[in-house]
Design a protein around this motif. Structure first.
Motif, PDB file in Angstrom:
ATOM      1  N   MET A 229     -20.970 -19.510  19.016  1.00 60.22           N
ATOM      2  CA  MET A 229     -20.479 -18.187  19.409  1.00 60.22           C
ATOM      3  C   MET A 229     -20.428 -18.054  20.924  1.00 60.22           C
ATOM      4  O   MET A 229     -19.515 -17.448  21.478  1.00 60.22           O
ATOM      5  CB  MET A 229     -21.371 -17.094  18.808  1.00 60.22           C
ATOM      6  CG  MET A 229     -21.334 -17.023  17.299  1.00 60.22           C
ATOM      7  SD  MET A 229     -22.390 -15.688  16.674  1.00 60.22           S
ATOM      8  CE  MET A 229     -22.214 -15.930  14.895  1.00 60.22           C
ATOM      9  N   ASP A 230     -21.412 -18.634  21.592  1.00 60.43           N
ATOM     10  CA  ASP A 230     -21.396 -18.632  23.057  1.00 60.43           C
ATOM     11  C   ASP A 230     -20.202 -19.415  23.594  1.00 60.43           C
ATOM     12  O   ASP A 230     -19.605 -19.037  24.610  1.00 60.43           O
ATOM     13  CB  ASP A 230     -22.690 -19.238  23.603  1.00 60.43           C
ATOM     14  CG  ASP A 230     -23.836 -18.238  23.664  1.00 60.43           C
ATOM     15  OD1 ASP A 230     -23.582 -17.035  23.459  1.00 60.43           O
ATOM     16  OD2 ASP A 230     -24.972 -18.664  23.915  1.00 60.43           O
ATOM     17  N   ILE A 231     -19.867 -20.516  22.941  1.00 60.71           N
ATOM     18  CA  ILE A 231     -18.746 -21.343  23.391  1.00 60.71           C
ATOM     19  C   ILE A 231     -17.435 -20.571  23.268  1.00 60.71           C
ATOM     20  O   ILE A 231     -16.566 -20.640  24.145  1.00 60.71           O
ATOM     21  CB  ILE A 231     -18.674 -22.657  22.585  1.00 60.71           C
ATOM     22  CG1 ILE A 231     -19.948 -23.487  22.810  1.00 60.71           C
ATOM     23  CG2 ILE A 231     -17.446 -23.468  22.966  1.00 60.71           C
ATOM     24  CD1 ILE A 231     -20.204 -23.853  24.255  1.00 60.71           C
ATOM     25  N   TYR A 232     -17.273 -19.807  22.177  1.00 59.81           N
ATOM     26  CA  TYR A 232     -16.064 -18.988  22.021  1.00 59.81           C
ATOM     27  C   TYR A 232     -15.986 -17.960  23.157  1.00 59.81           C
ATOM     28  O   TYR A 232     -14.930 -17.791  23.782  1.00 59.81           O
ATOM     29  CB  TYR A 232     -16.089 -18.273  20.666  1.00 59.81           C
ATOM     30  CG  TYR A 232     -14.833 -17.464  20.393  1.00 59.81           C
ATOM     31  CD1 TYR A 232     -13.761 -18.037  19.708  1.00 59.81           C
ATOM     32  CD2 TYR A 232     -14.716 -16.147  20.825  1.00 59.81           C
ATOM     33  CE1 TYR A 232     -12.603 -17.293  19.466  1.00 59.81           C
ATOM     34  CE2 TYR A 232     -13.564 -15.408  20.592  1.00 59.81           C
ATOM     35  CZ  TYR A 232     -12.520 -15.986  19.907  1.00 59.81           C
ATOM     36  OH  TYR A 232     -11.366 -15.257  19.684  1.00 59.81           O
ATOM     37  N   PRO A 285     -15.948 -22.481  13.876  1.00 60.57           N
ATOM     38  CA  PRO A 285     -17.058 -22.753  14.795  1.00 60.57           C
ATOM     39  C   PRO A 285     -17.529 -24.205  14.754  1.00 60.57           C
ATOM     40  O   PRO A 285     -18.056 -24.704  15.756  1.00 60.57           O
ATOM     41  CB  PRO A 285     -18.161 -21.791  14.323  1.00 60.57           C
ATOM     42  CG  PRO A 285     -17.797 -21.411  12.924  1.00 60.57           C
ATOM     43  CD  PRO A 285     -16.305 -21.468  12.858  1.00 60.57           C
ATOM     44  N   THR A 286     -17.335 -24.891  13.623  1.00 64.40           N
ATOM     45  CA  THR A 286     -17.786 -26.284  13.524  1.00 64.40           C
ATOM     46  C   THR A 286     -16.912 -27.227  14.344  1.00 64.40           C
ATOM     47  O   THR A 286     -17.317 -28.358  14.632  1.00 64.40           O
ATOM     48  CB  THR A 286     -17.784 -26.742  12.057  1.00 64.40           C
ATOM     49  OG1 THR A 286     -16.434 -26.682  11.539  1.00 64.40           O
ATOM     50  CG2 THR A 286     -18.686 -25.859  11.214  1.00 64.40           C
ATOM     51  N   LYS A 287     -15.723 -26.768  14.717  1.00 67.19           N
ATOM     52  CA  LYS A 287     -14.813 -27.614  15.487  1.00 67.19           C
ATOM     53  C   LYS A 287     -14.873 -27.330  16.986  1.00 67.19           C
ATOM     54  O   LYS A 287     -14.201 -28.013  17.766  1.00 67.19           O
ATOM     55  CB  LYS A 287     -13.377 -27.428  14.981  1.00 67.19           C
ATOM     56  CG  LYS A 287     -13.161 -27.932  13.560  1.00 67.19           C
ATOM     57  CD  LYS A 287     -11.707 -27.770  13.125  1.00 67.19           C
ATOM     58  CE  LYS A 287     -11.500 -28.297  11.709  1.00 67.19           C
ATOM     59  NZ  LYS A 287     -10.098 -28.140  11.264  1.00 67.19           N
ATOM     60  N   ARG A 288     -15.656 -26.343  17.364  1.00 68.64           N
ATOM     61  CA  ARG A 288     -15.807 -26.079  18.797  1.00 68.64           C
ATOM     62  C   ARG A 288     -16.758 -27.101  19.411  1.00 68.64           C
ATOM     63  O   ARG A 288     -17.798 -27.419  18.830  1.00 68.64           O
ATOM     64  CB  ARG A 288     -16.360 -24.672  19.026  1.00 68.64           C
ATOM     65  CG  ARG A 288     -15.419 -23.557  18.645  1.00 68.64           C
ATOM     66  CD  ARG A 288     -16.062 -22.193  18.811  1.00 68.64           C
ATOM     67  NE  ARG A 288     -15.441 -21.223  17.904  1.00 68.64           N
ATOM     68  CZ  ARG A 288     -16.056 -20.228  17.324  1.00 68.64           C
ATOM     69  NH1 ARG A 288     -17.350 -20.037  17.549  1.00 68.64           N
ATOM     70  NH2 ARG A 288     -15.407 -19.407  16.513  1.00 68.64           N
ATOM     71  N   PRO A 289     -16.435 -27.609  20.581  1.00 70.88           N
ATOM     72  CA  PRO A 289     -17.337 -28.567  21.234  1.00 70.88           C
ATOM     73  C   PRO A 289     -18.581 -27.860  21.749  1.00 70.88           C
ATOM     74  O   PRO A 289     -18.617 -26.633  21.904  1.00 70.88           O
ATOM     75  CB  PRO A 289     -16.486 -29.111  22.393  1.00 70.88           C
ATOM     76  CG  PRO A 289     -15.468 -28.046  22.652  1.00 70.88           C
ATOM     77  CD  PRO A 289     -15.200 -27.368  21.344  1.00 70.88           C
TER      78      PRO A 289
END
Length: 503
Positions: A229-232, A285-289
């Motif tokens: 969530m932080d990465i988004y 979310p599983t595909k976010r680095p």
């Protein structure tokens, strides 16, 4: 929580206009220790979930302004149910040490009223938020220079990688351009780390339309906040920073749609920049680095120069860096060789006079490195200790035995130490006649004193005693060897040669 003061749009605050306001400087409350004094002057909350009020305060020991944050629980039973978790979370936050994270100084609880409060003190960032900077910038330029954007992203990701690398991971949970702060020298810090422990028991600002597009789509459906969530949220910050604003921005109260976001991304000229942002805002979310993986994205990744590595080594190993790094300090005054290289198959020495003149002053460059503007990121997880500072809980986990006992980590450094041995005034019945009482006096870098006493015998070694003091959280790891040598000298003078030496 840390931000600029709230200023009326129609008129400047008394401080901005150069006038002093007795009402705003009035002291409303004092911390239990007497160090922090809460003022009436409020600090803009930056839409931080869970923070009920934030006031400017004075640190009477350091003589600097800080932010006094308060979290109020609606009912005493809600606080009691979460008290242990809250204490654990805030204890961890006070141990965070990273140049790109707003410093979390101290916290305490107030349970005297029907509605308990958690009060915590954070660093005050007078420079303003990234959002404010972007608003001023877009009046004169259409795009932020790519190099500046990369430098900002690297600093934010370095902080997120540090938080997410804690055990368990610390999730920021409220990353927007309003909770990122930039100083005049280009240093970027993220603030307002809002612990999830307080989100569900106090009012929040999630309904604010202006920042809804920073929230990951899975928020609300998930049982817990995650680093993804932080990465988004970071991806949205990176987009707004690159374009200076998102088309159809919610500043006017309108909702930023997916169409607005895609249109803004496609307006960017750099292909790798688009790819970078699209990876961050992936709906899955599983595909976010991870933050660490993003630091190795082709757009950001750079092999660190020898100059940057040397500057980090200097900053990390020198207690007091000279205020002026002269050519003599840098090796320019002597003709001695600094390095050697291979020229035409033969080894050739290089002196300072053979090198090209410095493109920038070393003093400013080392200062920027010290403050965190150029973090080291080009190291894989295996070299984590060099790539970033170990998180407090990682250091704790690495040093504890298999069945760890809870303990604190000492972050303060010792500036003066004394050790003495004398006969034990009240010897234990099973103690040997040779047992003595060791007293250690420590002066910490925050001007506090610490006195430690224990019974020692000829069998005790200075290295084992110093190691135990680190394990118990009485001294910093970096002070262990120095204290060990001091204790060894004292043991030898009292028990004779050979005492106190390493086993």
């Amino acid at each position: 929580m840390s931000g600029g003061r709230s200023i009326d749009k129609e008129r400047k605050s008394p401080r901005e206009s150069g006038e002093d306001s007795e009402d705003e400087s009035e002291i409303l409350e004092e911390s239990p220790c007497g160090r922090w004094l809460k003022r009436r002057e409020e600090v803009e909350q930056r839409d931080v979930p869970g923070i009920d009020c934030a006031n400017l305060a004075m640190d009477t020991e350091e003589g600097v302004e800080v932010v006094w944050n308060e979290v109020q629980f609606s009912e005493r039973k809600n606080f009691k149910a979460q008290e242990d978790k809250i204490q654990m979370v805030f204890d961890n936050l006070t141990r965070l040490e990273h140049p790109n994270i707003v410093k979390f100084h101290r916290y305490w609880t107030d349970t005297h009223n029907d509605k308990p409060r958690v009060i915590f003190i954070t660093e005050y960032m007078s420079c303003g938020s990234l959002k404010q900077f972007l608003k001023r910038t877009k009046r004169n330029v259409k795009r932020l220079p790519l190099q500046a954007w990369k430098r900002w992203c690297t600093q934010i990701l370095s902080a997120l990688s540090y938080l997410h690398g804690c055990v368990p991971p610390i999730v920021h949970g409220n990353l927007t351009c309003d909770t990122i702060f930039i100083q005049h020298n280009g240093l970027v810090k993220i603030g307002s780390v809002a612990p999830d422990a307080i989100h569900h028991h106090v009012k929040t600002c999630r309904e604010n339309m202006r920042n809804m597009h920073f929230i990951a789509p899975e928020y609300g459906s998930s049982q817990m906040v995650t680093p993804a969530m932080d990465i988004y949220s970071f991806g949205m910050c990176a987009l707004e920073t690159a374009a200076l604003e998102i088309q159809g921005n919610g500043d006017s109260g309108s909702h930023v749609t997916e169409e607005h976001i895609v249109r803004t991304v496609e307006s960017l000229e750099e292909t790798r920049q688009k790819d970078f942002i699209y990876r961050c805002i992936n709906k899955d979310p599983t595909k976010r680095p991870t933050a660490r993986e993003l630091l190795f994205h082709p757009l950001l990744f750079e092999v660190h120069s020898l100059k940057l590595l040397a500057a980090h080594t200097l900053v990390n190993t020198t207690a007091n860096i000279s205020e002026t790094i002269t050519d003599e300090v840098a090796g320019g005054a002597s003709g001695e060789a600094l390095a050697w290289c291979i020229k035409q198959g033969e080894r050739a020495e290089l002196a300072a006079k053979d090198l090209q003149p410095h493109a920038e002053k070393l003093e400013k460059f080392v200062e920027d490195v010290k403050y965190g503007i150029y973090p080291l990121t080009a190291y894989g997880p295996a070299l984590r200790g060099r790539g970033r500072a170990a998180s407090p809980l990682e250091r704790l986990a690495e040093s504890l035995p298999a069945s760890p006992e809870p303990r604190d980590l000492e972050t303060r450094r010792v500036v003066n130490m004394m050790c003495s041995l004398k006969p034990h005034p009240h010897p234990q019945p099973d103690a040997t006649p040779a047992d003595l009482l060791m007293t250690i006096l420590l002066r910490m870098d925050d001007k506090m004193n610490r006195q430690l006493t224990c019974a020692v015998s000829r069998r005790d070694t200075a290295s084992a005693l110093a190691h135990e003091l680190v394990q118990l959280g009485f001294i910093h790891e970096a002070d262990r060897d120095k204290l060990s040598r001091l204790m060894e000298e004292s043991l030898r003078s009292s028990f004779g040669p050979g005492a106190g030496a390493r086993a």
